[in-house]
Design an enzyme around this catalytic site. Structure first.
Site, mmCIF file in Angstrom:
data_model
loop_
_atom_site.group_PDB
_atom_site.id
_atom_site.type_symbol
_atom_site.label_atom_id
_atom_site.label_comp_id
_atom_site.label_asym_id
_atom_site.label_seq_id
_atom_site.Cartn_x
_atom_site.Cartn_y
_atom_site.Cartn_z
ATOM 1 N N LYS A 1 -12.410 9.203 -10.649
ATOM 2 C CA LYS A 1 -11.521 8.412 -11.518
ATOM 3 C C LYS A 1 -10.398 7.762 -10.684
ATOM 4 C CE LYS A 1 -8.235 10.810 -12.989
ATOM 5 N NZ LYS A 1 -6.873 11.230 -12.821
ATOM 6 N N LYS B 1 0.600 7.233 -5.740
ATOM 7 C CA LYS B 1 -0.414 8.277 -5.910
ATOM 8 C C LYS B 1 -1.809 7.735 -5.564
ATOM 9 C CE LYS B 1 -2.584 11.983 -7.279
ATOM 10 N NZ LYS B 1 -2.536 13.310 -6.702
HETATM 11 P P1 NAD Z 1 -7.554 19.842 -16.051
HETATM 12 O O1 NAD Z 1 -8.753 19.227 -16.652
HETATM 13 O O2 NAD Z 1 -7.643 21.215 -15.462
HETATM 14 O O3 NAD Z 1 -6.339 19.853 -17.119
HETATM 15 C C1 NAD Z 1 -6.155 18.905 -18.130
HETATM 16 C C2 NAD Z 1 -5.822 19.673 -19.404
HETATM 17 O O4 NAD Z 1 -5.489 18.740 -20.433
HETATM 18 C C3 NAD Z 1 -6.995 20.521 -19.926
HETATM 19 O O5 NAD Z 1 -6.532 21.853 -20.099
HETATM 20 C C4 NAD Z 1 -7.356 19.861 -21.254
HETATM 21 O O6 NAD Z 1 -7.780 20.806 -22.233
HETATM 22 C C5 NAD Z 1 -6.047 19.219 -21.639
HETATM 23 N N1 NAD Z 1 -6.195 18.079 -22.535
HETATM 24 C C6 NAD Z 1 -7.002 16.997 -22.398
HETATM 25 N N2 NAD Z 1 -6.803 16.127 -23.418
HETATM 26 C C7 NAD Z 1 -5.849 16.681 -24.210
HETATM 27 C C8 NAD Z 1 -5.214 16.277 -25.398
HETATM 28 N N3 NAD Z 1 -5.556 15.137 -26.000
HETATM 29 N N4 NAD Z 1 -4.274 17.081 -25.930
HETATM 30 C C9 NAD Z 1 -3.948 18.255 -25.332
HETATM 31 N N5 NAD Z 1 -4.512 18.691 -24.200
HETATM 32 C C10 NAD Z 1 -5.454 17.914 -23.644
HETATM 33 O O7 NAD Z 1 -7.041 18.796 -14.953
HETATM 34 P P2 NAD Z 1 -5.980 19.043 -13.769
HETATM 35 O O8 NAD Z 1 -6.733 19.355 -12.511
HETATM 36 O O9 NAD Z 1 -4.885 19.928 -14.237
HETATM 37 O O10 NAD Z 1 -5.446 17.535 -13.595
HETATM 38 C C11 NAD Z 1 -4.531 16.936 -14.499
HETATM 39 C C12 NAD Z 1 -4.068 15.615 -13.918
HETATM 40 O O11 NAD Z 1 -3.420 15.868 -12.657
HETATM 41 C C13 NAD Z 1 -5.190 14.626 -13.630
HETATM 42 O O12 NAD Z 1 -4.753 13.313 -13.886
HETATM 43 C C14 NAD Z 1 -5.464 14.830 -12.143
HETATM 44 O O13 NAD Z 1 -6.017 13.668 -11.558
HETATM 45 C C15 NAD Z 1 -4.067 15.145 -11.631
HETATM 46 N N6 NAD Z 1 -3.979 15.975 -10.423
HETATM 47 C C16 NAD Z 1 -4.768 17.072 -10.250
HETATM 48 C C17 NAD Z 1 -4.651 17.823 -9.074
HETATM 49 C C18 NAD Z 1 -5.516 19.044 -8.794
HETATM 50 O O14 NAD Z 1 -5.557 19.491 -7.651
HETATM 51 N N7 NAD Z 1 -6.187 19.616 -9.777
HETATM 52 C C19 NAD Z 1 -3.710 17.470 -8.092
HETATM 53 C C20 NAD Z 1 -2.882 16.383 -8.337
HETATM 54 C C21 NAD Z 1 -3.037 15.644 -9.485
#
Ligand code: NAD
Length: 292
Positions: free
Chosen positions: A239, A171
């Site tokens: 990050k 990744k």
């Molecule tokens: P996001 O911030 O939209 O979602 C994360 C969620 O986790 C939020 O809803 C938050 O409220 C929740 N959260 C945080 N801490 C928590 C806890 N302790 N308990 C319960 N819930 C908690 O982020 P995202 O865009 O969905 O990304 C999530 C992961 O996926 C990240 O590591 C990101 O790098 C990766 N990612 C994102 C994408 C993208 O296009 N958005 C693509 C691939 C990978």
């Protein structure tokens, strides 16, 4: 019916959980903010009010959280996954985190008889909505096979890439390619606009040749319109590039273009644009060219 405990229902986790419901899994979801939990309940999932409640009856637990400390807390904390899940559970972390954190989680899980996989994803919000993510999976082959029905519900290209932590290393390479490509697409758009070329026509023909890419295809039109609603937040890419640079140093390899891309993403965050989609790199290129 397999019960899936799903923690982290954000941009990616929300649609992934919804696709698991559609595929017939019994999904129990928890998120730090309540609105996302309510949305899952409307889509046919069950609402939990804590991590413990989400994982208590689960056969499979999935986390989709922002960063390494979040996964450490939710997976290993007192009120976390390992402390509350039943024996024999399969734990899949789909967040993008440091490979060494993924290895620590896998080791601690194994000590408690829990099979763990690091399974970060690529494909963005649309890939999550379409159930068409690319998933790079690290961990034991037997656990990978046991997870196949879950992966099939959320992903299209699902590959076992090696032992624990390997998914996160792959990744990191993904994020290196995406950052570098986005920056070059941003530079190309500013370059084309400065020459007064029809940019829509230009991107369309570029995408048909060797310069074509998923980035150009999925991000190009939004960049032309200066539409930077995430998508993928720049601060999350910042990050990820920290992870890439540390992992490159650890392996003794140099990533000169990656270092430049990483600094540009850092600058975008520093100027207050961390909450915008990472395609907002275009704003920075415009500024550097005196065209903002
Ligand atoms: P996001 O911030 O939209 O979602 C994360 C969620 O986790 C939020 O809803 C938050 O409220 C929740 N959260 C945080 N801490 C928590 C806890 N302790 N308990 C319960 N819930 C908690 O982020 P995202 O865009 O969905 O990304 C999530 C992961 O996926 C990240 O590591 C990101 O790098 C990766 N990612 C994102 C994408 C993208 O296009 N958005 C693509 C691939 C990978």
């Amino acid at each position: 019916m397999t019960t899936v405990g799903f923690i982290g229902l954000g941009i990616m986790g929300g649609p992934m959980a919804a696709n698991l419901v559609k595929a017939g899994f019994d999904v129990v979801g928890y998120n730090r903010s309540q609105a996302a939990v309510d949305r899952l309940a409307e889509q046919g999932g069950k609402a939990a009010s804590s991590v413990a409640e989400a994982v208590r009856d689960a056969d499979v637990v999935i986390t989709m959280l922002p960063d390494s400390p979040d996964v450490e807390r939710v997976a290993l904390g007192e009120d976390g996954v390992l402390a509350n899940a039943k024996a024999g559970v399969l734990y899949i972390d789909c967040s993008t985190i440091k490979p060494d954190t993924a290895r620590t989680v896998a080791e601690q899980a194994a000590q408690q008889g829990v099979r763990a996989l690091d399974a970060p994803v690529s494909g963005g919000e649309q890939g999550a909505i379409d159930g068409a993510l690319s998933i790079m999976v690290g961990g034991e082959a037997e656990a990978f096979e046991a997870a196949s029905a879950v992966f099939d519900a959320v992903g299209k290209t699902v590959v076992h890439v090696g032992k624990a932590g390997s998914g996160q290393t792959v990744k990191a390479a993904n994020q290196l390619i995406v950052a570098g490509t986005l920056e070059l697409v941003a530079e190309s758009i500013v370059f084309l606009e400065a020459h007064g070329v029809d940019t829509e026509a230009a991107l369309s023909v570029l995408n048909g040749g060797l310069a074509g890419s998923a980035i150009l295809e999925r991000k190009g039109a939004g960049m032309l319109k200066r539409e930077f609603t995430p998508g993928f937040r720049t601060e999350l890419h910042h990050k990820d590039l920290g992870i890439v640079q540390a992992a490159a140093r650890e392996a003794g390899v140099t990533i000169p273009l990656g270092a430049v891309a990483s600094q540009l993403v850092a600058a975008l965050v520093a100027r207050g644009d961390g909450a915008l989609d990472h395609s907002a790199l275009l704003k920075l290129v415009e500024e550097l060219s005196g065209r903002s």
